[in-house]
Design a protein around this motif. Sequence first.
Motif, mmCIF file in Angstrom:
data_model
loop_
_atom_site.group_PDB
_atom_site.id
_atom_site.type_symbol
_atom_site.label_atom_id
_atom_site.label_comp_id
_atom_site.label_asym_id
_atom_site.label_seq_id
_atom_site.Cartn_x
_atom_site.Cartn_y
_atom_site.Cartn_z
ATOM 1 N N ALA A 1 -10.990 -4.565 -5.783
ATOM 2 C CA ALA A 1 -12.296 -4.852 -6.379
ATOM 3 C C ALA A 1 -12.331 -4.413 -7.842
ATOM 4 O O ALA A 1 -12.814 -5.141 -8.716
ATOM 5 C CB ALA A 1 -13.395 -4.145 -5.588
ATOM 6 N N HIS A 2 -11.811 -3.218 -8.101
ATOM 7 C CA HIS A 2 -11.783 -2.701 -9.480
ATOM 8 C C HIS A 2 -10.900 -3.578 -10.364
ATOM 9 O O HIS A 2 -11.287 -3.957 -11.483
ATOM 10 C CB HIS A 2 -11.265 -1.267 -9.476
ATOM 11 N N HIS B 1 -8.700 -2.011 -0.767
ATOM 12 C CA HIS B 1 -9.767 -2.953 -1.083
ATOM 13 C C HIS B 1 -10.581 -2.492 -2.288
ATOM 14 O O HIS B 1 -11.084 -3.302 -3.062
ATOM 15 C CB HIS B 1 -10.678 -3.166 0.136
ATOM 16 N N GLU B 2 -10.690 -1.163 -2.470
ATOM 17 C CA GLU B 2 -11.415 -0.651 -3.632
ATOM 18 C C GLU B 2 -10.625 -0.901 -4.915
ATOM 19 O O GLU B 2 -11.197 -1.251 -5.949
ATOM 20 C CB GLU B 2 -11.684 0.842 -3.462
ATOM 21 N N ARG B 3 -9.305 -0.717 -4.833
ATOM 22 C CA ARG B 3 -8.472 -0.997 -5.999
ATOM 23 C C ARG B 3 -8.539 -2.472 -6.362
ATOM 24 O O ARG B 3 -8.592 -2.847 -7.539
ATOM 25 C CB ARG B 3 -7.013 -0.603 -5.720
ATOM 26 N N ARG C 1 -9.715 -7.666 -1.559
ATOM 27 C CA ARG C 1 -10.952 -6.886 -1.526
ATOM 28 C C ARG C 1 -11.715 -7.128 -0.231
ATOM 29 O O ARG C 1 -12.343 -6.221 0.312
ATOM 30 C CB ARG C 1 -11.827 -7.273 -2.721
ATOM 31 N N THR D 1 0.815 -1.211 0.000
ATOM 32 C CA THR D 1 0.000 0.000 0.000
ATOM 33 C C THR D 1 0.849 1.263 0.000
ATOM 34 O O THR D 1 0.337 2.353 0.184
ATOM 35 C CB THR D 1 -0.929 0.051 1.231
ATOM 36 N N LEU E 1 -7.775 5.369 -4.790
ATOM 37 C CA LEU E 1 -8.660 4.387 -4.180
ATOM 38 C C LEU E 1 -7.958 3.681 -3.033
ATOM 39 O O LEU E 1 -6.748 3.482 -3.053
ATOM 40 C CB LEU E 1 -9.097 3.344 -5.217
ATOM 41 N N MET E 2 -8.725 3.286 -2.023
ATOM 42 C CA MET E 2 -8.187 2.475 -0.955
ATOM 43 C C MET E 2 -7.838 1.100 -1.515
ATOM 44 O O MET E 2 -8.304 0.706 -2.579
ATOM 45 C CB MET E 2 -9.221 2.348 0.157
#
Length: 240
Positions: free
Chosen positions: A71-72, A67-69, A144, A49, A64-65
């Motif tokens: 997911a994307h 977990h958001e990255r 994620r 990170t 993006l955080m």
Amino acid sequence: MGSQRPRTIEEALARARIFAGTYTPADLESSQQRIAEQLLELRWMQAITSPAMVSGGRSAWAPLMLHERAAHDLRALCQGVIHDDDAARRLAHFDDARDPGGALAFACLLMLADHEEGAQFWLQFAAGGGQATGALCLYLLHLRRGEWRDAQHWARQMASLEHEPCQYSPVAHEVVETTSEAGGVTVFIDLPDDQVVVPEASVKDALEDLDVQLIEELGAIPQPSPGLAHQLEDLVTAGR
């Protein structure tokens, strides 16, 4: 009734004190091992990170955080897999041969349709059959969810699988080892900026009538239909 609250600081400290002889050497060794594992995990998380370096030596955090990255990237990776020219062919032979590459394509369709448990089962099948991209999907899936140790496990699996012979790699990716103290990896995925996507609503429609097989201790596992490979071809062709 619970114990009374301490009336003085000295009484509170006395209650908190660890007296000699309370723990055995084995207890202390176990405690030290847990602390060491937690520190390794924190260092690993810091490594994956850490901010990216930009011109002039300045650092810039991704918008993006983590977990958001993840997911994307997972959705984008699944789109990349199903758009591969060989995905439909492998899926067509999956029902007969249980090809790990076909399992990967099927799992990515399930993921895009939000059938996450079934997708995870077939991703594990694909990774168990030697598919590094299956392990990559599992790495992102656990990131994620915030399941760091599981993510680290699949990252290491991916690093060992990507050099296996007959590797099916529909989406280019690179695994970079971080420092030995962190004990983790960083993954780079090569997806085109202009990648065409199949609408996820269309994927859900295509998977609406899948058969489900009850497998002991595993639960309900969706199975690919014989005509799903043709549906995948139609979905990808329509999106181009």
